[in-house]
Design an enzyme around this catalytic site. Structure first.
Site, mmCIF file in Angstrom:
data_model
loop_
_atom_site.group_PDB
_atom_site.id
_atom_site.type_symbol
_atom_site.label_atom_id
_atom_site.label_comp_id
_atom_site.label_asym_id
_atom_site.label_seq_id
_atom_site.Cartn_x
_atom_site.Cartn_y
_atom_site.Cartn_z
ATOM 1 N N LYS A 38 -35.499 -17.062 -5.347
ATOM 2 C CA LYS A 38 -35.186 -16.447 -4.058
ATOM 3 C C LYS A 38 -34.987 -17.495 -2.974
ATOM 4 O O LYS A 38 -35.605 -18.557 -3.013
ATOM 5 C CB LYS A 38 -36.342 -15.537 -3.632
ATOM 6 C CG LYS A 38 -36.534 -14.308 -4.497
ATOM 7 C CD LYS A 38 -35.469 -13.295 -4.199
ATOM 8 C CE LYS A 38 -35.813 -11.919 -4.724
ATOM 9 N NZ LYS A 38 -36.901 -11.262 -4.059
ATOM 10 N N LYS A 97 -27.714 -13.537 -6.707
ATOM 11 C CA LYS A 97 -28.442 -12.267 -6.773
ATOM 12 C C LYS A 97 -28.016 -11.416 -5.586
ATOM 13 O O LYS A 97 -28.401 -11.682 -4.449
ATOM 14 C CB LYS A 97 -29.941 -12.519 -6.744
ATOM 15 C CG LYS A 97 -30.752 -11.263 -6.926
ATOM 16 C CD LYS A 97 -32.205 -11.603 -7.162
ATOM 17 C CE LYS A 97 -33.035 -10.389 -7.504
ATOM 18 N NZ LYS A 97 -32.977 -9.323 -6.525
ATOM 19 N N ASP A 147 0.839 -1.200 0.000
ATOM 20 C CA ASP A 147 0.000 0.000 0.000
ATOM 21 C C ASP A 147 0.872 1.247 0.000
ATOM 22 O O ASP A 147 0.594 2.220 -0.690
ATOM 23 C CB ASP A 147 -0.884 0.031 1.261
ATOM 24 C CG ASP A 147 -1.955 -1.048 1.206
ATOM 25 O OD1 ASP A 147 -2.107 -1.677 0.137
ATOM 26 O OD2 ASP A 147 -2.626 -1.257 2.235
ATOM 27 N N ALA A 148 1.950 1.185 0.788
ATOM 28 C CA ALA A 148 2.815 2.362 0.916
ATOM 29 C C ALA A 148 3.447 2.704 -0.423
ATOM 30 O O ALA A 148 3.515 3.875 -0.816
ATOM 31 C CB ALA A 148 3.890 2.104 1.970
ATOM 32 N N ASP A 190 -27.644 -8.332 -3.090
ATOM 33 C CA ASP A 190 -28.574 -7.365 -2.548
ATOM 34 C C ASP A 190 -27.921 -5.982 -2.585
ATOM 35 O O ASP A 190 -27.246 -5.577 -1.644
ATOM 36 C CB ASP A 190 -28.871 -7.778 -1.100
ATOM 37 C CG ASP A 190 -30.141 -7.154 -0.604
ATOM 38 O OD1 ASP A 190 -30.939 -6.685 -1.428
ATOM 39 O OD2 ASP A 190 -30.330 -7.122 0.622
ATOM 40 N N CYS A 248 -67.080 6.365 5.524
ATOM 41 C CA CYS A 248 -68.220 7.192 5.111
ATOM 42 C C CYS A 248 -69.543 6.547 5.492
ATOM 43 O O CYS A 248 -70.605 7.106 5.230
ATOM 44 C CB CYS A 248 -68.164 7.454 3.616
ATOM 45 S SG CYS A 248 -68.561 5.989 2.664
ATOM 46 N N CYS A 250 -67.031 8.502 -1.508
ATOM 47 C CA CYS A 250 -66.434 8.152 -0.206
ATOM 48 C C CYS A 250 -65.190 9.004 0.033
ATOM 49 O O CYS A 250 -64.300 9.089 -0.822
ATOM 50 C CB CYS A 250 -66.054 6.681 -0.182
ATOM 51 S SG CYS A 250 -65.082 6.230 1.254
ATOM 52 N N CYS A 289 -66.552 -0.228 -1.041
ATOM 53 C CA CYS A 289 -67.433 0.800 -0.515
ATOM 54 C C CYS A 289 -68.262 1.270 -1.711
ATOM 55 O O CYS A 289 -67.722 1.575 -2.774
ATOM 56 C CB CYS A 289 -66.600 1.960 0.034
ATOM 57 S SG CYS A 289 -67.573 3.439 0.294
ATOM 58 N N GLU A 343 -26.477 -17.107 -11.575
ATOM 59 C CA GLU A 343 -25.561 -16.249 -10.827
ATOM 60 C C GLU A 343 -26.195 -15.804 -9.515
ATOM 61 O O GLU A 343 -27.418 -15.760 -9.399
ATOM 62 C CB GLU A 343 -25.131 -15.037 -11.657
ATOM 63 C CG GLU A 343 -26.272 -14.307 -12.329
ATOM 64 C CD GLU A 343 -25.779 -13.368 -13.438
ATOM 65 O OE1 GLU A 343 -24.904 -12.545 -13.173
ATOM 66 O OE2 GLU A 343 -26.294 -13.483 -14.566
ATOM 67 N N TYR A 401 -22.941 -7.686 -14.357
ATOM 68 C CA TYR A 401 -23.662 -8.912 -14.689
ATOM 69 C C TYR A 401 -24.305 -8.908 -16.074
ATOM 70 O O TYR A 401 -24.823 -9.921 -16.500
ATOM 71 C CB TYR A 401 -24.676 -9.297 -13.615
ATOM 72 C CG TYR A 401 -25.723 -8.244 -13.255
ATOM 73 C CD1 TYR A 401 -26.656 -7.810 -14.182
ATOM 74 C CD2 TYR A 401 -25.775 -7.726 -11.967
ATOM 75 C CE1 TYR A 401 -27.601 -6.866 -13.839
ATOM 76 C CE2 TYR A 401 -26.726 -6.781 -11.615
ATOM 77 C CZ TYR A 401 -27.626 -6.353 -12.560
ATOM 78 O OH TYR A 401 -28.558 -5.420 -12.230
ATOM 79 N N CYS A 455 -68.854 1.097 5.290
ATOM 80 C CA CYS A 455 -67.511 1.654 5.135
ATOM 81 C C CYS A 455 -67.110 2.391 6.407
ATOM 82 O O CYS A 455 -67.868 3.242 6.886
ATOM 83 C CB CYS A 455 -67.498 2.609 3.938
ATOM 84 S SG CYS A 455 -65.977 3.552 3.791
ATOM 85 N N SER A 503 -36.950 -5.568 -14.298
ATOM 86 C CA SER A 503 -36.736 -6.278 -13.037
ATOM 87 C C SER A 503 -37.037 -7.757 -13.275
ATOM 88 O O SER A 503 -37.224 -8.178 -14.406
ATOM 89 C CB SER A 503 -37.586 -5.684 -11.930
ATOM 90 O OG SER A 503 -38.855 -5.377 -12.402
HETATM 91 S S1 IVH Z 1 -29.822 -9.656 -13.995
HETATM 92 C C1 IVH Z 1 -33.959 -7.904 -15.820
HETATM 93 N N1 IVH Z 1 -28.106 -10.509 -12.276
HETATM 94 O O1 IVH Z 1 -31.770 -7.857 -9.079
HETATM 95 C C2 IVH Z 1 -33.012 -7.557 -14.758
HETATM 96 N N2 IVH Z 1 -29.679 -8.903 -11.554
HETATM 97 O O2 IVH Z 1 -34.657 -8.209 -9.416
HETATM 98 C C3 IVH Z 1 -31.856 -8.438 -14.969
HETATM 99 N N3 IVH Z 1 -29.439 -8.219 -9.231
HETATM 100 O O3 IVH Z 1 -32.456 -4.856 -10.741
HETATM 101 C C4 IVH Z 1 -30.956 -8.347 -13.866
HETATM 102 N N4 IVH Z 1 -27.713 -9.497 -8.777
HETATM 103 O O4 IVH Z 1 -30.348 -4.960 -9.340
HETATM 104 C C5 IVH Z 1 -29.138 -9.699 -12.478
HETATM 105 N N5 IVH Z 1 -26.511 -11.351 -10.866
HETATM 106 C C6 IVH Z 1 -27.530 -10.533 -11.074
HETATM 107 C C7 IVH Z 1 -28.047 -9.711 -10.051
HETATM 108 C C8 IVH Z 1 -29.142 -8.905 -10.349
HETATM 109 C C9 IVH Z 1 -28.554 -8.600 -8.304
HETATM 110 C C10 IVH Z 1 -30.523 -7.248 -9.023
HETATM 111 C C11 IVH Z 1 -30.552 -6.151 -10.046
HETATM 112 C C12 IVH Z 1 -31.923 -6.146 -10.622
HETATM 113 C C13 IVH Z 1 -32.686 -6.944 -9.618
HETATM 114 C C14 IVH Z 1 -33.783 -7.675 -10.325
#
Ligand code: IVH
Length: 666
Positions: free
Chosen positions: A315, A116, A34-35, A118, A412, A432, A427, A114, A229, A409, A83
């Protein structure tokens, strides 16, 4: 050193420092101390101070945070940011594959898998190899420009490594996740705890909080990382696996745990392994992303709603906890639906305190047989409001009474009704108070008119003072109306009016979403706007005109048609329009099929009908439901029906499937 030598020395230093940055932050390799590296950086910095004319934007010294921004600017994504739909089990996965097989019967799928992570999705744009824009996902179409912040992240290359395929394109787009390790996350929270500041809920919130704020110094102080990704730019990659290889050779870090699986069995095996490894990983993952590895198939599978049909987020099981139901009451939504809500003894799940859970509807309450006083298992996945998954009936003491939907309701006092064939109770009062307020809250909300400073509290106050009753009234508010109110002074009244005024020009999609028509979410509002282009065209639409639009189901068609034919809504829209400029959606003039319409008859052999319609629309064309003289083309597949005879009678051009394919292949 003379000037020429200085310049050469600067180039050498930059190259060497960049080399070590790449090794350290992308490849996890450290070749010098690092130095020693600090000393190289210091020499570069000093030389650049003496010769500022040699400072380039992509010099390692320029990663330091610049001036804080006053606000983010918006960026329109050149490829929409989608998404993913969720899956939780083998069954879900098998259904997903079955759906794809129905869509593309002849295809053979293998999967790229791959972790996912967070974190926060990020789109990076490189022009001639240099990073020019980094933007957040936003609503998928338009995000926020956070380039100054992203430049401070060491694993983001400011310059792409020179590989032959990128020499032929000027713009390269990269997608990936900005995230924080568990260790850095904990370190930040420990500091905050000491300082008496509120803690961050999870690494994703912290990553987002570090990026979606205006001061790059703060971003730089957080140990953020970037994992790539996806590569939306076509560099000739045939599979997602190749895409990852390209990302790596351009200088990005990708996840080493990625793998290609050839069957759902393989995927599930990897899922099991990953779940075991999960806790030991340095970063938080909440599942796995599975996508069809063949990019051509992936593209053909298209998009459903906000998600590609060719991928899914598998998930990990949601986190659960037990608590007690203290009360059940109902909330009246903007469409008048009464939703039962359980009030819970507060409990911590997945890092957040939970006090309420939605019970969805009466059927759900009966299915669970949940009663006040019951001990229940609640479950939370991601940001979603928790669900009650089970009642621990053995723990029931006494004989708690079953809960009933109120007959009137709560807001109302009008009668409550359950329409035939629906699970929801409504309702019945069109006026309302609760409904109107929810509509107003929705109208000004972030993805609708986004009027800053006009939250539910202020709306309540304005409604109670009889200053507003419908959305149109918002635009006639004056300073004299506001200043006398509690919470308002001259300045804040002025500010609110200013933010209202700023929003009097609005896109058609936002406007349609803001109306709060049942079943019309953001996604559908975009589809409608793209289809009709102007508000007038939308207002004149018949149920049949709406019905032909792919991706709009029968319930939505009915609800839109009802909305449009209601005289009250017509009056409201008329009043509202007087205050607004609603932007027309630009026609896809470059779309080679704009101005033409297509209708299909008989079975197509190369694609499904849905896919054919999507192709036509992507190229700016329209699809029709019946043969009329205005129809441009009738596409005839195997065993055509009576449409063919009619088309011939009316002189409509008839195309074979092959001729059609030639027209739509780009
Ligand atoms: S592919 C159509 N690969 O998950 C979106 N997404 O729920 C394709 N994420 O908005 C995304 N790891 O932020 C992909 N290896 C991965 C990921 C990944 C995290 C997130 C990403 C996306 C969300 C979708």
């Amino acid at each position: 050193m003379n000037k020429k030598e200085v310049k050469q020395r600067i180039e050498l230093l930059k190259k060497e420092i960049e080399h070590h940055r790449y090794l350290y932050h992308v490849r996890d390799i450290q070749e010098i101390s690092d130095a020693a590296l600090d000393s190289l950086k210091k020499e570069l910095f000093d030389l650049e101070q003496q010769y500022p004319e040699y400072i380039t934007p992509n010099s390692p010294t320029q990663r330091v945070a610049g001036e804080p921004l006053a606000q983010f600017t918006k960026v329109t994504h050149s490829h929409r940011m989608l998404s993913l739909n969720d899956a939780f089990s083998r069954e879900d996965m098998e259904e997903w594959v079955a759906r794809m097989e129905r869509f593309l019967p002849e295809a053979n799928f293998s999967f790229f898998v791959e972790p996912k992570i967070d974190g926060l999705a990020m789109n990076l744009t490189y022009k001639n190899g240099e990073l020019v824009v980094a933007s957040t996902r936003g609503n998928g179409y338009v995000g926020e420009d956070v380039t100054v912040n992203i430049r401070t992240i060491q694993s983001v290359p400011l310059q792409l490594r020179d590989i032959p395929v990128i020499r032929h394109v000027d713009t390269v787009e990269i997608r990936g996740e900005v995230y924080m390790t568990k260790q850095s996350f904990n370190a930040v929270n420990t500091e905050r705890e000491k300082a008496g500041e509120p803690l961050y809920m999870n690494p994703r919130n912290l990553a987002a909080g570090s990026i979606r704020q205006l001061d790059p110094h703060l971003t730089a102080s957080r140990d953020l990382r970037f994992l790539a990704y996806a590569l939306p730019t076509d560099l000739g990659q045939k599979t997602h696996a190749e895409e990852h290889k390209l990302l790596e050779s351009m200088g990005f870090r990708t996840d080493p745990l990625c793998r290609v699986c050839t069957s759902i069995d393989d995927v599930m095996k990897m899922y099991g392994e990953m779940q075991k490894k999960r806790d030991a990983l340095p970063y938080q993952i909440d599942g796995m992303v599975i996508m069809v590895n063949d990019n051509a198939l992936f593209t053909r599978l298209g998009v459903v709603g906000k998600a590609p049909r060719g991928s899914v987020a598998l998930k990990f099981p949601a986190e659960q906890a037990t608590t007690v139901v203290e009360a059940i009451d109902v909330q009246v939504g903007r469409t008048g639906v009464l939703t039962p809500v359980a009030h819970l003894r507060p409990v911590r799940v997945a890092g957040t305190m939970v006090k309420r859970a939605t019970l969805h509807n009466m059927d759900e309450i009966r299915r669970l047989d949940v009663r006040v006083g019951d001990t229940v298992v609640i479950q939370k996945a991601g940001d979603i409001i928790p669900d009650i998954v089970e009642v621990l009936k053995k723990m029931r003491s006494g004989k708690p009474r079953t809960w009933q939907m109120p007959k009137r309701c709560p807001l109302c006092n009008a009668l409550v009704q359950q329409p035939e064939g629906e699970v929801a109770f409504y309702c019945t009062n069109p006026d309302c108070d609760g409904k109107h307020r929810e509509q107003l809250y929705h109208f000004v909300s972030k993805h609708a008119f986004d009027i800053e400073g006009l939250g539910p509290k202020i709306i309540d106050q304005l409604v109670e003072q009889d200053l507003i009753a419908t959305p149109a009234d918002i635009f006639t508010l004056t300073e004299e109306d506001l200043v006398p109110l509690e919470r308002f002074a001259e300045q804040s009244a002025h500010n609110l009016l200013e933010s209202i005024r700023e929003r009097t020009t609005i896109s058609l999609a936002r406007f349609l979403y803001a109306l709060g028509i049942r079943h019309v979410g953001e996604q559908m509002a975009h589809t409608l706007a793209d289809e009709f282009k102007t508000l007038d065209a939308f207002l004149q639409a018949s149920a049949e005109d709406i019905d032909v639009i792919p991706r709009i189901g029968p319930a939505a068609v009915k609800s839109i048609a009802e909305y449009l034919s209601n005289p009250k809504h017509q009056k409201m829209l008329k009043a509202l329009r007087e205050h607004l400029t609603i932007q027309k959606v630009k026609t896809n003039a470059s779309g080679k099929l704009s101005g033409t319409s297509f209708l299909f008859t008989g079975a197509l052999s190369h694609m499904t009908r849905e896919e054919a319609k999507e192709r036509v629309q992507a190229l700016g064309g329209k699809t029709a439901v019946s043969v009329t003289a205005e129809l441009s083309y009738l596409v005839v597949g195997d065993k055509p029906g009576s449409k063919l005879t009619k088309a011939e009678k009316l002189g409509v051009t008839v195309l074979s499937e092959d001729e059609f394919l030639k027209i739509v292949s780009v």
